[in-house]
Design a protein around this motif. Structure first.
Motif, PDB file in Angstrom:
ATOM      1  N   LEU A 191      22.835  58.556  66.813  1.00  0.00           N
ATOM      2  CA  LEU A 191      22.157  57.787  65.956  1.00  0.00           C
ATOM      3  C   LEU A 191      23.669  57.713  64.894  1.00  0.00           C
ATOM      4  CD1 LEU A 191      19.791  58.841  67.210  1.00  0.00           C
ATOM      5  CD2 LEU A 191      19.005  57.607  65.717  1.00  0.00           C
ATOM      6  N   TYR A 215      16.404  67.767  66.402  1.00  0.00           N
ATOM      7  CA  TYR A 215      15.801  66.437  66.701  1.00  0.00           C
ATOM      8  C   TYR A 215      15.869  66.024  68.212  1.00  0.00           C
ATOM      9  CZ  TYR A 215      14.172  65.058  62.178  1.00  0.00           C
ATOM     10  OH  TYR A 215      13.945  65.561  61.272  1.00  0.00           O
ATOM     11  N   TYR A 244      20.572  73.405  56.119  1.00  0.00           N
ATOM     12  CA  TYR A 244      19.638  74.023  56.700  1.00  0.00           C
ATOM     13  C   TYR A 244      19.913  72.973  58.240  1.00  0.00           C
ATOM     14  CZ  TYR A 244      16.139  75.016  53.287  1.00  0.00           C
ATOM     15  OH  TYR A 244      15.816  75.820  52.089  1.00  0.00           O
ATOM     16  N   TYR A 288      19.162  53.354  61.366  1.00  0.00           N
ATOM     17  CA  TYR A 288      20.696  53.843  62.565  1.00  0.00           C
ATOM     18  C   TYR A 288      20.031  52.649  63.460  1.00  0.00           C
ATOM     19  CZ  TYR A 288      20.005  58.809  60.319  1.00  0.00           C
ATOM     20  OH  TYR A 288      19.509  59.609  59.673  1.00  0.00           O
ATOM     21  N   PRO A 293      14.108  59.050  67.352  1.00  0.00           N
ATOM     22  CA  PRO A 293      14.155  60.586  67.898  1.00  0.00           C
ATOM     23  C   PRO A 293      12.523  60.970  66.748  1.00  0.00           C
ATOM     24  CG  PRO A 293      15.759  59.488  66.773  1.00  0.00           C
ATOM     25  CD  PRO A 293      15.283  58.543  67.282  1.00  0.00           C
ATOM     26  N   LYS A 310      21.571  69.678  57.442  1.00  0.00           N
ATOM     27  CA  LYS A 310      21.605  69.053  56.861  1.00  0.00           C
ATOM     28  C   LYS A 310      22.079  69.758  55.595  1.00  0.00           C
ATOM     29  CE  LYS A 310      18.338  67.074  53.431  1.00  0.00           C
ATOM     30  NZ  LYS A 310      19.124  67.351  52.203  1.00  0.00           N
ATOM     31  N   TYR A 340      19.452  67.020  69.436  1.00  0.00           N
ATOM     32  CA  TYR A 340      19.955  66.576  68.793  1.00  0.00           C
ATOM     33  C   TYR A 340      20.363  67.914  67.394  1.00  0.00           C
ATOM     34  CZ  TYR A 340      20.647  61.820  69.844  1.00  0.00           C
ATOM     35  OH  TYR A 340      20.252  60.701  71.044  1.00  0.00           O
ATOM     36  N   SER A 382      20.673  63.445  51.070  1.00  0.00           N
ATOM     37  CA  SER A 382      19.435  63.038  51.509  1.00  0.00           C
ATOM     38  C   SER A 382      19.430  62.637  53.020  1.00  0.00           C
ATOM     39  CB  SER A 382      18.076  62.367  51.356  1.00  0.00           C
ATOM     40  OG  SER A 382      18.933  61.220  50.912  1.00  0.00           O
ATOM     41  N   ARG A 383      20.345  63.265  53.736  1.00  0.00           N
ATOM     42  CA  ARG A 383      20.646  62.205  55.047  1.00  0.00           C
ATOM     43  C   ARG A 383      20.738  63.186  55.660  1.00  0.00           C
ATOM     44  NH1 ARG A 383      26.666  58.925  53.199  1.00  0.00           N
ATOM     45  NH2 ARG A 383      27.473  60.328  55.105  1.00  0.00           N
ATOM     46  N   LEU A 384      20.411  62.946  57.019  1.00  0.00           N
ATOM     47  CA  LEU A 384      21.080  63.454  58.403  1.00  0.00           C
ATOM     48  C   LEU A 384      22.048  62.454  59.290  1.00  0.00           C
ATOM     49  CD1 LEU A 384      17.195  64.729  59.365  1.00  0.00           C
ATOM     50  CD2 LEU A 384      19.322  66.588  58.400  1.00  0.00           C
ATOM     51  N   THR A 385      23.115  63.102  59.963  1.00  0.00           N
ATOM     52  CA  THR A 385      23.964  63.208  60.402  1.00  0.00           C
ATOM     53  C   THR A 385      23.569  63.040  61.830  1.00  0.00           C
ATOM     54  OG1 THR A 385      25.647  62.294  58.696  1.00  0.00           O
ATOM     55  CG2 THR A 385      26.266  62.547  60.465  1.00  0.00           C
ATOM     56  N   PHE A 386      23.239  62.767  62.710  1.00  0.00           N
ATOM     57  CA  PHE A 386      22.897  62.620  64.440  1.00  0.00           C
ATOM     58  C   PHE A 386      24.285  62.473  64.908  1.00  0.00           C
ATOM     59  CE2 PHE A 386      18.675  62.291  65.121  1.00  0.00           C
ATOM     60  CZ  PHE A 386      17.971  62.250  63.465  1.00  0.00           C
ATOM     61  N   GLY A 387      24.978  63.987  65.792  1.00  0.00           N
ATOM     62  CA  GLY A 387      26.164  63.605  66.818  1.00  0.00           C
ATOM     63  C   GLY A 387      26.135  62.932  68.196  1.00  0.00           C
ATOM     64  N   GLU A 388      25.929  63.702  68.894  1.00  0.00           N
ATOM     65  CA  GLU A 388      25.686  62.944  70.853  1.00  0.00           C
ATOM     66  C   GLU A 388      24.580  64.251  70.839  1.00  0.00           C
ATOM     67  OE1 GLU A 388      30.193  60.080  71.001  1.00  0.00           O
ATOM     68  OE2 GLU A 388      28.931  61.522  72.293  1.00  0.00           O
ATOM     69  N   HIS A 403      18.737  71.451  61.742  1.00  0.00           N
ATOM     70  CA  HIS A 403      17.846  70.800  62.264  1.00  0.00           C
ATOM     71  C   HIS A 403      17.462  70.168  63.466  1.00  0.00           C
ATOM     72  CE1 HIS A 403      15.798  69.045  58.489  1.00  0.00           C
ATOM     73  NE2 HIS A 403      16.256  69.301  57.896  1.00  0.00           N
TER      74      HIS A 403
END
Lengths: 110, 115
Positions: free
Chosen positions: B43, A36, A32, B35, A44, A91, A87, A96-102, A34
């Motif tokens: 993050l 934010y 998926y 985070y 966020p 997903k 961001y 169950s994690r969301l990995t944020f970029g910059e 996402h």
């Protein structure tokens, strides 16, 4: 984790539409997308998410390319309050994690 | 509803000191996350929990420990603080809904400075 690529920064004028792009060429078939955003000095906040079809909610619209290798977050009428870092996140379905970029720093000019 | 509450909001530590950050959520969410965010960066996930009594490592777990003894609380501990741990720490929670993943609700952040 599949990665996303976003421009570092974008500018818009108040009350004009904003199109924030995101490339995710390694997306898997069931990931998926996402979005934010993070307002200055805040945590966020969720904006929108989707899988294949375009999605709309009160905050924004999400347009997903047919091959799913890119997507665009659309703010229909930017306001000064929309100035934030946006961001785009994939997903992973197996976790169950969301990995944020910059993210993309959006500046809205009055 | 308060949502996600983090305490303390600000803290200054000396190198080698220990401390615990508390995250509390009143939404009955199963999933909780810690985070960290360094200046000008996105993050990075430290640890997370998929339910009471469970914890798992994220991208940058070294130097941190966590516990989830109660469903509503997720504690982040620094046993021996280092200057590299100077950062803003965000807690989040979600109620997973299918493969899409639930919306994450974030706290306001805890600003930690290690001298």
């Amino acid at each position: 984790d599949a990665k996303t690529t976003q421009p570092n920064s974008m500018e818009s004028n108040e009350e004009e539409p904003v199109h924030l792009p995101c490339n995710h060429s390694t997306i898997s078939g069931t990931d998926y997308i996402h979005w934010y955003r993070q307002l200055p000095s805040q945590g966020p906040e969720y904006v929108i998410h989707g899988l294949t079809s375009n999605v709309n909610n009160r905050m924004a619209s999400l347009a997903i390319a047919e091959d799913r290798k890119s997507s665009t977050l659309i703010l229909h009428r930017a306001t000064l309050r929309d100035a934030a870092v946006y961001y785009c996140i994939l997903k992973e379905t197996s976790g169950s994690r969301l990995t944020f970029g910059e993210g993309t720093q959006l500046t809205v000019n009055p | 509803n308060a949502g996600v509450t983090q305490t303390p909001k600000f803290r200054v530590l000396k190198t080698g000191q220990s401390m615990t950050l508390l995250c509390a959520q009143d939404m009955n969410h199963e999933y909780m996350y810690w985070y960290r965010q360094d200046p000008g960066m996105g993050l990075r996930l430290i640890h997370y929990s998929v339910g009471e009594g469970t914890t798992a490592k994220g991208e940058v777990p070294d130097g941190y420990n966590v516990s989830r003894l109660k469903k509503q609380n997720f504690l982040l501990g620094l046993e021996s603080a280092a200057p590299s741990q100077t950062s803003v720490y965000f807690c989040a929670s979600s109620q997973l809904s299918g493969r899409a993943g639930g919306e994450l609700f974030f706290g306001e952040g805890s600003r930690l400075t290690v001298l």
